[in-house]
Motif scaffolding. Structure first.
Motif, PDB file in Angstrom:
ATOM      1  N   ARG A  33       4.320 -12.669 -45.507  1.00  0.00           N
ATOM      2  CA  ARG A  33       4.068 -11.272 -45.133  1.00  0.00           C
ATOM      3  C   ARG A  33       4.061 -10.379 -46.361  1.00  0.00           C
ATOM      4  O   ARG A  33       3.170  -9.539 -46.532  1.00  0.00           O
ATOM      5  CB  ARG A  33       5.138 -10.771 -44.148  1.00  0.00           C
ATOM      6  CG  ARG A  33       5.078 -11.421 -42.782  1.00  0.00           C
ATOM      7  CD  ARG A  33       5.823 -10.566 -41.745  1.00  0.00           C
ATOM      8  NE  ARG A  33       7.206 -10.264 -42.113  1.00  0.00           N
ATOM      9  CZ  ARG A  33       8.243 -11.053 -41.857  1.00  0.00           C
ATOM     10  NH1 ARG A  33       8.037 -12.234 -41.268  1.00  0.00           N
ATOM     11  NH2 ARG A  33       9.468 -10.688 -42.187  1.00  0.00           N
ATOM     12  N   GLU A  34       5.048 -10.563 -47.215  1.00  0.00           N
ATOM     13  CA  GLU A  34       5.148  -9.695 -48.394  1.00  0.00           C
ATOM     14  C   GLU A  34       3.997  -9.918 -49.360  1.00  0.00           C
ATOM     15  O   GLU A  34       3.462  -8.967 -49.929  1.00  0.00           O
ATOM     16  CB  GLU A  34       6.496  -9.931 -49.085  1.00  0.00           C
ATOM     17  CG  GLU A  34       7.685  -9.410 -48.278  1.00  0.00           C
ATOM     18  CD  GLU A  34       9.011  -9.711 -48.960  1.00  0.00           C
ATOM     19  OE1 GLU A  34       9.012 -10.503 -49.940  1.00  0.00           O
ATOM     20  OE2 GLU A  34      10.045  -9.172 -48.506  1.00  0.00           O
ATOM     21  N   SER A  35       3.597 -11.170 -49.565  1.00  0.00           N
ATOM     22  CA  SER A  35       2.502 -11.444 -50.499  1.00  0.00           C
ATOM     23  C   SER A  35       1.173 -10.929 -49.950  1.00  0.00           C
ATOM     24  O   SER A  35       0.352 -10.364 -50.700  1.00  0.00           O
ATOM     25  CB  SER A  35       2.402 -12.945 -50.790  1.00  0.00           C
ATOM     26  OG  SER A  35       2.102 -13.682 -49.618  1.00  0.00           O
ATOM     27  N   LEU A  36       0.961 -11.074 -48.648  1.00  0.00           N
ATOM     28  CA  LEU A  36      -0.271 -10.564 -48.047  1.00  0.00           C
ATOM     29  C   LEU A  36      -0.300  -9.042 -48.072  1.00  0.00           C
ATOM     30  O   LEU A  36      -1.348  -8.428 -48.335  1.00  0.00           O
ATOM     31  CB  LEU A  36      -0.404 -11.061 -46.610  1.00  0.00           C
ATOM     32  CG  LEU A  36      -0.753 -12.542 -46.431  1.00  0.00           C
ATOM     33  CD1 LEU A  36      -0.746 -12.913 -44.951  1.00  0.00           C
ATOM     34  CD2 LEU A  36      -2.118 -12.848 -47.042  1.00  0.00           C
ATOM     35  N   GLN A  37       0.842  -8.428 -47.804  1.00  0.00           N
ATOM     36  CA  GLN A  37       0.897  -6.970 -47.847  1.00  0.00           C
ATOM     37  C   GLN A  37       0.579  -6.455 -49.249  1.00  0.00           C
ATOM     38  O   GLN A  37      -0.172  -5.485 -49.416  1.00  0.00           O
ATOM     39  CB  GLN A  37       2.281  -6.482 -47.406  1.00  0.00           C
ATOM     40  CG  GLN A  37       2.393  -4.954 -47.337  1.00  0.00           C
ATOM     41  CD  GLN A  37       3.738  -4.520 -46.788  1.00  0.00           C
ATOM     42  OE1 GLN A  37       4.770  -5.152 -47.074  1.00  0.00           O
ATOM     43  NE2 GLN A  37       3.744  -3.477 -45.990  1.00  0.00           N
ATOM     44  N   ALA A  38       1.127  -7.118 -50.267  1.00  0.00           N
ATOM     45  CA  ALA A  38       0.858  -6.715 -51.651  1.00  0.00           C
ATOM     46  C   ALA A  38      -0.629  -6.879 -51.978  1.00  0.00           C
ATOM     47  O   ALA A  38      -1.229  -6.027 -52.645  1.00  0.00           O
ATOM     48  CB  ALA A  38       1.711  -7.551 -52.607  1.00  0.00           C
TER      49      ALA A  38
END
Length: 230
Positions: A33-38
């Motif tokens: 989730r965090e990598s995709l959001q970034a």
């Protein structure tokens, strides 16, 4: 005569489709989730993340161009099941599937149900971003069409019963004299009603009126037209 532009004539559609798009991400893996959001933020787009399908479904329906990046395997509701729900409730939300456990039948099922892309982890960032841009473009088009339909339905709702009867018969191909015969009214009265219909439906030409009737799925035959107006 100077005609208004499509944007001026359909302000609701324009305001909806020009709004800032959002990318929804549903994956139970916090690092994903965090990598995709970034990545989405880096591409200049707004992103919202959710750890489960149920958390995502609590969010009110978006009325801006959007798409969903969805993990196939989730702890509560499976991705394919969520896709079926979205297909019936949020038609303007295209889906991009991501998974670490994809197989051919699953991919075929998702694509047949309208998924934009089905990506297996790890995937190339640019491939995902291309899919996201394509999905948002699809969503923008769907929202624009829905807004235009809402405007047309509102105009049709403003017609009187008699005006709806006249409209149905006019778009079915009858001349004013024939419409008068069908409804038992004078040709002059038909012309007056027809003028009101054209104004209320914002139709410049008969072709405009026929196009609106087609979108509203009005009957095309004389009998069907009368039944629908009744």
């Amino acid at each position: 005569m100077i005609l208004a532009s499509e944007t001026e004539r359909e302000p609701e559609a324009a305001s909806t489709t020009l709004a800032e798009p959002v990318v929804f991400i549903v994956d139970d893996d916090v690092s994903v989730r965090e990598s995709l959001q970034a990545l989405i933020h880096y591409a200049g787009l707004r992103a919202e993340t959710y750890a489960s399908a149920r958390d995502f479904l609590k969010r009110p329906r978006a009325v801006v161009p959007n798409c969903l990046v969805l993990d196939v395997r989730l702890p509560d509701i499976g991705g394919l099941e969520l896709q079926r729900h979205i297909a019936s409730q949020r038609k303007e939300m295209p889906i991009i599937f991501i998974t670490g456990y994809g197989d051919v039948p699953m991919t075929v099922q998702a694509m047949k149900a309208g998924a934009v892309e089905f990506l297996t982890k790890p995937f190339d960032d640019e491939i995902l971003l291309r899919a996201v841009r394509a999905a948002i473009a699809r969503s923008r088009a769907a929202l624009g069409e829905a807004a235009r339909m809402s405007v047309i339905e509102g105009r049709y709702a403003s017609l009187s019963r008699r005006e709806r009867e006249v409209m149905a018969l006019v778009v079915s191909g009858l001349l004013n004299k024939q419409v008068g015969f069908e409804l038992g009214i004078s040709e002059i009265t038909v012309k007056a009603h027809r003028r009101q219909v054209m104004q209320k439906m914002n139709a410049i030409t008969l072709a405009d009126l026929i196009n609106a009737a087609q979108k509203l799925q009005l009957g095309r035959t004389h009998d069907a037209a009368l039944e629908e107006a009744a």
